[in-house]
Design a protein around this motif. Structure first.
Motif, short mmCIF file in Angstrom:
data_model
loop_
_atom_site.label_atom_id
_atom_site.label_comp_id
_atom_site.label_asym_id
_atom_site.label_seq_id
_atom_site.Cartn_x
_atom_site.Cartn_y
_atom_site.Cartn_z
N ILE A 75 -23.87 -57.64 21.75
CA ILE A 75 -24.56 -56.40 22.07
C ILE A 75 -25.84 -56.76 22.80
CG2 ILE A 75 -25.54 -54.26 21.13
CD1 ILE A 75 -23.88 -54.85 18.56
N GLN A 91 -28.71 -55.53 23.61
CA GLN A 91 -29.56 -54.38 23.32
C GLN A 91 -30.88 -54.56 24.05
OE1 GLN A 91 -28.18 -51.92 21.62
NE2 GLN A 91 -29.90 -50.55 21.45
N THR A 92 -30.84 -54.39 25.34
CA THR A 92 -32.06 -54.54 26.16
C THR A 92 -32.08 -53.46 27.22
OG1 THR A 92 -33.30 -56.08 27.56
CG2 THR A 92 -30.91 -56.21 27.73
N SER A 93 -33.27 -52.96 27.52
CA SER A 93 -33.34 -51.92 28.54
C SER A 93 -33.37 -52.51 29.94
CB SER A 93 -34.58 -51.04 28.32
OG SER A 93 -35.73 -51.86 28.35
N THR A 104 -30.59 -51.18 32.26
CA THR A 104 -29.39 -50.75 31.55
C THR A 104 -28.82 -49.40 32.00
OG1 THR A 104 -29.56 -52.26 29.68
CG2 THR A 104 -28.56 -50.14 29.20
N ASN A 137 -24.95 -52.81 32.28
CA ASN A 137 -25.28 -53.67 31.13
C ASN A 137 -23.97 -54.36 30.71
OD1 ASN A 137 -25.07 -53.90 28.06
ND2 ASN A 137 -27.27 -53.58 28.28
N THR A 189 -22.60 -55.26 27.90
CA THR A 189 -21.85 -54.69 26.77
C THR A 189 -21.15 -53.40 27.20
OG1 THR A 189 -23.63 -55.52 25.38
CG2 THR A 189 -22.02 -54.10 24.32
N ASP A 211 -25.15 -46.04 25.63
CA ASP A 211 -26.00 -47.19 25.35
C ASP A 211 -25.16 -48.38 24.87
OD1 ASP A 211 -26.27 -47.47 22.18
OD2 ASP A 211 -26.07 -45.37 22.73
N PRO A 212 -25.74 -49.59 24.86
CA PRO A 212 -24.95 -50.78 24.52
C PRO A 212 -24.32 -50.73 23.13
CG PRO A 212 -27.04 -51.40 25.52
CD PRO A 212 -27.10 -49.93 25.31
N PHE A 213 -25.04 -50.24 22.14
CA PHE A 213 -24.48 -50.27 20.78
C PHE A 213 -23.27 -49.34 20.65
CE2 PHE A 213 -24.49 -49.05 16.18
CZ PHE A 213 -24.01 -50.28 15.72
#
Ligand code: PLP
Length: 403
Positions: A30, A32-34, A58, A62, A64, A245-247
């Protein structure tokens, strides 16, 4: 063996979209970065100019998110996919990308409630006008298209009546008129229906439903067939900002691994329950594409690999009986949405389709007494027992408020 050239669908569900990452993880990390660091000013400029491949920010891409997008694109047999923050973000992005003031849309009248509302409010304000038709009747579509028709938009099976639209025949009309055929494939997932194989131009999904499958994510996706269309969509999505979003992408990608397995169980149990309901004395009518009584049973056999996990039905006691049943079941959760591992029950007229005008809703076959089930992956015997005890109580409960 049906295809020894290509990998089987079940295998693709497990392996699609996964690449090599640092340290060799089996599952995509993941990210998890902008934002992403550039190696140098020149590198940053090259990324922005599109001369080098890489990640910038992102909202624009991204790893992920991309892994999930590549997985969905492969499962649908498309070129690339665009992850969106919700199914509605995907629907909006499609209309915002393909239409401009003065354009016309022909849309099925049995679709997701908020899609109807979007067309009748925001899109209308921007000068895009829609004609709603019964998409299970080819003649109605034929009559509705004009020179200005830019999009023919369908959901099949339709929501919540499960009326079926003939994708191949509608694709032919779209080709003749120069319109895009957009198919919302949420109810089937690529495990059961491949709209591109029948000539659709764009596919979208609410990934909130079967693709993720665990009722813990809101997400959407658009799948396109070529790079030019992809770039056009990516540009609009970057501007509108309705990205996932990535998650959540990670969760959807994880859900997809069991898609084929889950769909098998959804279909099998739904078929058993639909048959049970059809033979129950309290039930007036069952709508399920796997029943020979479905008006387009043959068409369903042709374009779907299975009947899906949704059942709509009407009780002889009408609306009040339906509401009573919803209050009597214990295992079925009284909630909107669909496609998760848990079985759900809901009342379209007062819930998912409450935003539609009454006449429009009735014309689309969404009667006051219609109840919709989304069959989960529990043991079907438990689900049958729950319905059995619920149906037994229906009618015995004192009539309360009638809508
Ligand atoms: C749920 C749903 C949508 C909207 O998706 P969200 O993720 O809730 O925004 C669109 N189309 C269909 C068929 C749906 O079931």
């Amino acid at each position: 063996m049906e295809n020894n050239e290509e990998t089987y669908f079940e295998t693709k569900c497990v392996h699609s979209g996964i690449k090599e990452y640092e340290y060799g993880p089996v599952v995509p990390p993941i990210y998890q970065t902008s934002t992403f660091k550039f190696k140098s000013a020149g590198h940053g400029a090259a990324l922005f100019a599109g001369d080098e491949k890489g990640y910038i920010y992102t909202r624009m891409g991204n790893p992920t998110i991309e892994a999930m997008e590549d997985s969905v694109a492969e499962l649908e047999g498309g070129h690339k996919a665009l992850g969106c923050g919700s199914g509605m973000a995907a629907v909006h992005t499609v209309f915002a990308t393909l239409t401009q003031t003065g354009d016309h849309v022909v849309c099925s009248n049995a679709i997701y409630g908020p899609t109807t509302t979007l067309l009748n409010s925001v899109m209308k304000r921007y000068g895009v006008h829609t004609t709603f038709v019964d998409a299970s009747d080819i003649g109605e579509i034929e009559n509705a298209v004009t020179k200005k028709t830019r999009i023919i938009y369908i959901e099949t099976p339709g929501n919540p009546t499960l009326a079926i639209a003939d994708i191949e025949a509608i694709a032919e009309i779209a080709r003749r008129t120069g319109a895009y055929l957009v198919v919302d494939n949420t109810f089937m997932s690529p495990a059961l229906q491949k709209p591109f194989e029948f000539g659709a131009d764009i596919i979208l999904h609410s990934m909130t439903k079967f693709l993720n499958g665990h009722a813990d994510v809101i997400g959407g996706v658009i799948i396109v067939k070529d790079e030019e269309t992809y770039c056009q969509f990516r540009k609009t999505l970057n501007q509108l900002g309705g990205v996932i979003d990535p998650f959540n992408s990670f969760l959807v990608h994880r859900g997809i691994k069991t898609l084929a397995l889950r769909m098998e169980r959804h279909c099998e149990s739904a078929a058993t329950i639909a048959e049970y309901l059809e033979s129950h004395p309290a039930v007036a009518k069952v709508m399920f594409p796997g029943l020979p009584s479905h008006p387009q049973f043959e068409l369903a056999q042709k374009q779907q690999k299975g009947p899906g996990g949704l059942i709509s039905f009407e009780l002889k006691g009408g609306c009040q009986a339906g509401r009573n049943l919803m209050d009597c079941v214990k295992l079925f959760q009284l909630a909107v949405s669909l496609g998760g591992v848990e079985s759900l029950i809901q009342h379209p007229a007062s819930m998912t389709h409450a935003s539609m005008e009454k006449e429009v809703r009735l014309a689309a076959g969404i009667t006051d007494g219609l109840v919709r089930l989304s069959i989960g992956i529990e043991n079907v015997k438990d689900l049958l027992l729950d319905l059995e005890q619920g149906l037994e109580k229906v009618g015995k409960v004192r009539d309360e408020v009638i809508i």
